[in-house]
Design a protein around this motif. Structure first.
Motif, PDB file in Angstrom:
ATOM      1  N   ALA A  25       0.836  -1.205   0.000  1.00 29.06           N
ATOM      2  CA  ALA A  25       0.000   0.000   0.000  1.00 29.06           C
ATOM      3  C   ALA A  25       0.871   1.255   0.000  1.00 29.06           C
ATOM      4  N   PHE A  26       1.935   1.245   0.779  1.00 28.65           N
ATOM      5  CA  PHE A  26       2.884   2.360   0.786  1.00 28.65           C
ATOM      6  C   PHE A  26       3.500   2.565  -0.594  1.00 28.65           C
ATOM      7  N   ALA A  27       3.910   1.477  -1.237  1.00 27.51           N
ATOM      8  CA  ALA A  27       4.518   1.568  -2.565  1.00 27.51           C
ATOM      9  C   ALA A  27       3.546   2.157  -3.581  1.00 27.51           C
ATOM     10  N   VAL A  28       2.272   1.772  -3.487  1.00 27.18           N
ATOM     11  CA  VAL A  28       1.262   2.292  -4.400  1.00 27.18           C
ATOM     12  C   VAL A  28       1.065   3.795  -4.197  1.00 27.18           C
ATOM     13  N   VAL A  29       0.993   4.226  -2.918  1.00 25.30           N
ATOM     14  CA  VAL A  29       0.829   5.653  -2.622  1.00 25.30           C
ATOM     15  C   VAL A  29       1.987   6.457  -3.203  1.00 25.30           C
ATOM     16  N   VAL A  30       3.207   5.988  -2.966  1.00 28.76           N
ATOM     17  CA  VAL A  30       4.381   6.708  -3.452  1.00 28.76           C
ATOM     18  C   VAL A  30       4.393   6.750  -4.975  1.00 28.76           C
ATOM     19  N   ARG A  31       4.094   5.629  -5.612  1.00 29.58           N
ATOM     20  CA  ARG A  31       4.117   5.591  -7.081  1.00 29.58           C
ATOM     21  C   ARG A  31       3.095   6.557  -7.669  1.00 29.58           C
ATOM     22  N   ARG A  32       1.880   6.562  -7.130  1.00 31.83           N
ATOM     23  CA  ARG A  32       0.847   7.450  -7.661  1.00 31.83           C
ATOM     24  C   ARG A  32       1.218   8.913  -7.495  1.00 31.83           C
ATOM     25  N   LEU A 199       8.472   4.846   8.282  1.00 25.73           N
ATOM     26  CA  LEU A 199       8.088   5.585   7.068  1.00 25.73           C
ATOM     27  C   LEU A 199       6.794   5.031   6.482  1.00 25.73           C
ATOM     28  N   VAL A 200       6.660   3.715   6.474  1.00 26.61           N
ATOM     29  CA  VAL A 200       5.434   3.094   5.959  1.00 26.61           C
ATOM     30  C   VAL A 200       4.236   3.494   6.815  1.00 26.61           C
ATOM     31  N   LEU A 201       4.363   3.348   8.138  1.00 24.94           N
ATOM     32  CA  LEU A 201       3.239   3.662   9.023  1.00 24.94           C
ATOM     33  C   LEU A 201       2.883   5.145   8.977  1.00 24.94           C
ATOM     34  N   MET A 202       3.888   6.020   9.004  1.00 22.93           N
ATOM     35  CA  MET A 202       3.607   7.456   8.986  1.00 22.93           C
ATOM     36  C   MET A 202       2.912   7.865   7.694  1.00 22.93           C
ATOM     37  N   THR A 203       3.288   7.241   6.583  1.00 21.23           N
ATOM     38  CA  THR A 203       2.642   7.565   5.308  1.00 21.23           C
ATOM     39  C   THR A 203       1.187   7.128   5.302  1.00 21.23           C
ATOM     40  N   LEU A 204       0.939   5.896   5.709  1.00 21.01           N
ATOM     41  CA  LEU A 204      -0.414   5.354   5.637  1.00 21.01           C
ATOM     42  C   LEU A 204      -1.337   5.934   6.705  1.00 21.01           C
ATOM     43  N   LEU A 205      -0.775   6.340   7.857  1.00 22.59           N
ATOM     44  CA  LEU A 205      -1.598   6.888   8.930  1.00 22.59           C
ATOM     45  C   LEU A 205      -1.674   8.416   8.891  1.00 22.59           C
ATOM     46  N   GLY A 206      -0.990   9.038   7.934  1.00 20.82           N
ATOM     47  CA  GLY A 206      -1.065  10.494   7.801  1.00 20.82           C
ATOM     48  C   GLY A 206      -0.400  11.238   8.933  1.00 20.82           C
ATOM     49  N   GLN A 251      -0.880  16.205   3.348  1.00 19.85           N
ATOM     50  CA  GLN A 251      -0.485  15.181   2.380  1.00 19.85           C
ATOM     51  C   GLN A 251       1.021  14.929   2.445  1.00 19.85           C
ATOM     52  N   PHE A 252       1.374  13.670   2.493  1.00 21.62           N
ATOM     53  CA  PHE A 252       2.781  13.270   2.407  1.00 21.62           C
ATOM     54  C   PHE A 252       3.237  13.369   0.955  1.00 21.62           C
ATOM     55  N   ARG A 253       4.403  14.011   0.746  1.00 14.18           N
ATOM     56  CA  ARG A 253       4.964  14.122  -0.594  1.00 14.18           C
ATOM     57  C   ARG A 253       6.276  13.329  -0.641  1.00 14.18           C
ATOM     58  N   PRO A 254       6.296  12.205  -1.367  1.00 17.47           N
ATOM     59  CA  PRO A 254       7.490  11.335  -1.368  1.00 17.47           C
ATOM     60  C   PRO A 254       8.733  11.998  -1.926  1.00 17.47           C
ATOM     61  N   GLU A 255       8.578  12.960  -2.854  1.00 13.87           N
ATOM     62  CA  GLU A 255       9.761  13.611  -3.426  1.00 13.87           C
ATOM     63  C   GLU A 255      10.495  14.471  -2.394  1.00 13.87           C
ATOM     64  N   LEU A 256       9.870  14.685  -1.231  1.00 17.37           N
ATOM     65  CA  LEU A 256      10.494  15.468  -0.174  1.00 17.37           C
ATOM     66  C   LEU A 256      11.185  14.599   0.871  1.00 17.37           C
ATOM     67  N   ILE A 257      11.325  13.311   0.615  1.00 14.09           N
ATOM     68  CA  ILE A 257      12.105  12.455   1.514  1.00 14.09           C
ATOM     69  C   ILE A 257      13.545  12.959   1.542  1.00 14.09           C
ATOM     70  N   ALA A 258      14.077  13.135   2.743  1.00 16.84           N
ATOM     71  CA  ALA A 258      15.430  13.663   2.918  1.00 16.84           C
ATOM     72  C   ALA A 258      16.390  12.521   3.241  1.00 16.84           C
ATOM     73  N   LEU A 259      17.510  12.503   2.544  1.00 18.54           N
ATOM     74  CA  LEU A 259      18.522  11.471   2.754  1.00 18.54           C
ATOM     75  C   LEU A 259      19.458  11.897   3.880  1.00 18.54           C
ATOM     76  N   ASP A 260      19.611  11.034   4.878  1.00 17.40           N
ATOM     77  CA  ASP A 260      20.471  11.318   6.029  1.00 17.40           C
ATOM     78  C   ASP A 260      21.502  10.201   6.139  1.00 17.40           C
ATOM     79  N   ARG A 261      22.768  10.539   5.980  1.00 17.79           N
ATOM     80  CA  ARG A 261      23.844   9.557   6.025  1.00 17.79           C
ATOM     81  C   ARG A 261      24.558   9.530   7.377  1.00 17.79           C
ATOM     82  N   ASP A 262      24.015  10.203   8.366  1.00 21.97           N
ATOM     83  CA  ASP A 262      24.643  10.262   9.684  1.00 21.97           C
ATOM     84  C   ASP A 262      24.773   8.865  10.289  1.00 21.97           C
ATOM     85  N   ASP A 263      25.937   8.601  10.853  1.00 18.94           N
ATOM     86  CA  ASP A 263      26.211   7.296  11.462  1.00 18.94           C
ATOM     87  C   ASP A 263      26.630   7.443  12.916  1.00 18.94           C
TER      88      ASP A 263
END
Length: 411
Positions: A25-32, A199-206, A251-263
């Protein structure tokens, strides 16, 4: 015992099946949503970026440089609220902003640095800083964007936020974070694995994420969001309900996902960090029971199945032990496969703003498998801690949990 083993094995497979449905369901939301990227209105709305600081994050200078390099086509301003003039973030932010402006590298119309006027008796420092910022916005501001001090955003970040808020009925948008620890440390991978599921839960639960969030300025007061911040621990999780009450949606916008490389995180502070993230859902979001069920239920199921496996081995019931072992291995391998699917979806979402993830390989899958059981255990304990929490610490400040909010204790 055979019946119990069969029930546990069936429960593990059923849980994996449910997680598969959620991931799909998460993959479908992001793709659309990636197929229908909104365009930026012309002329672009006047925007104001609000950055709240307490302590000098190592990435603060880079974060300010990234903000200065925004390619936003409309007018925009930067408003920085610092805990106090004595905070180490004050001189760092002041010097960095001055250097960028002197070099002609600042894309904002104006940048303003202001200290938090008063420490609140209720609500967090972050929420108090935002309430103050909302009262000091420029008169022309139409769109307010929030960003975290550890977020080094892409040049098109602000334009993407403004475009996301453009469609009718959308009052606020946010992205989320994706952790790809540079050195692949154990705690870094635990955080990355947990965050993939979150990420999956936050997207689907708004559930919004305040690290990269924009809201129409016209809704801040009428929605009651600013008033809600007076007692809130965080600014983002509670936003959806006030918007809905005044006829707008988040609305969640997938293109705004931020990449964090912190270790650079150890296991103990990571446990506290995850627990605090979950506590915000308990305090400020109606979906908390589902989040708690996901965290506690999956961890308890794996634990009970493992204990039953050991008990079956001790009494010589090898058939039951074999069934439970096969179910546990299948469950863990299935979870790794789901994580790789979530990562593939995130990799596609990162592309519009220039983010890149390395292609998955067997070594990466093996690292996920090695650290997955610890992640499940940490997730379960963090969920329990969040459910029972009466106090919480955030950036050196201690708060007492009181009803749906928090009040100042010390710090």
């Amino acid at each position: 015992m055979p019946v119990i083993a069969a029930l546990l094995a069936g429960a593990l497979l059923a849980t994996l099946g449910l997680q598969l449905l959620l991931t799909l369901a998460f993959a479908v939301v992001v793709r659309r949503r990636l197929r229908r990227l909104p365009g930026l209105a012309q002329p672009a709305p006047a925007a104001e970026v609000v950055l709240c600081l307490r302590g000098a994050d190592p990435s603060l200078a880079d974060a300010l440089m990234a903000l200065a390099g925004q390619t936003y086509p409309g007018p925009w301003r930067l408003l920085v609220v610092v805990d106090s003039r004595q905070d180490p973030a004050w001189p760092m932010a002041q010097q960095t902003i001055a250097r960028l402006e002197a070099a002609g590298q600042a894309g904002w119309q104006a940048a303003r640095l202001t200290p938090l006027a008063a420490r609140p008796a209720q609500g967090s420092l972050k929420s108090a800083s935002l309430r103050q910022a909302f009262g000091e916005l420029d008169a022309a501001t139409e769109l307010v964007a929030l960003v975290d001090a550890d977020a080094v955003v892409a040049p098109g970040w602000l334009a993407a936020l403004a475009a996301g808020c453009g469609p009718d009925g959308v009052g606020a948008v946010s992205g989320n974070r994706w952790y790809a620890p540079e050195q692949g440390s154990g705690p870094g991978l635990v955080r990355a694995i947990w965050n993939g599921g979150a990420l999956v839960l936050m997207t689907l639960l708004g559930i919004p994420w305040g690290g990269s969030l924009a809201v129409r300025r016209q809704l801040i007061e009428p929605s009651g969001w600013r008033e809600l911040l007076a007692t809130s621990l965080c600014e983002d999780t509670a936003l959806s309900a006030p918007l809905a009450r005044c006829g707008w949606r988040y609305q969640f916008r997938p293109e705004l996902i931020a990449l964090d490389r912190d270790d650079g995180i150890a296991l103990r502070p990571l446990r506290r960090w995850i627990s605090r993230q979950l506590l915000t859902a308990r305090l400020h979001h109606s979906a908390w029971p589902l989040v708690a069920l996901h965290g506690l239920g999956s961890a308890l199921l794996v634990l009970v199945a493992l204990l039953s496996l050991l008990a079956a081995l001790l009494v010589g019931r090898l058939a039951e032990a074999g069934l439970l072992l096969a179910a546990l291995i299948g469950y863990e391998l299935g979870c790794v496969a789901l994580l790789l699917l979530i990562e593939a979806v995130a990799a596609r979402a990162l592309q519009p703003l220039g983010g890149r993830l390395p292609p998955p390989n067997l070594a990466h899958a093996w690292r996920l498998l090695r650290w997955l059981p610890l992640t499940q255990w940490v997730y379960g304990l963090a969920t329990l801690r969040a459910a029972l929490a009466r106090r919480v610490e955030w950036r050196g400040v201690h708060y007492r949990v009181r009803g749906r909010g928090v009040e100042w204790l010390e710090g």
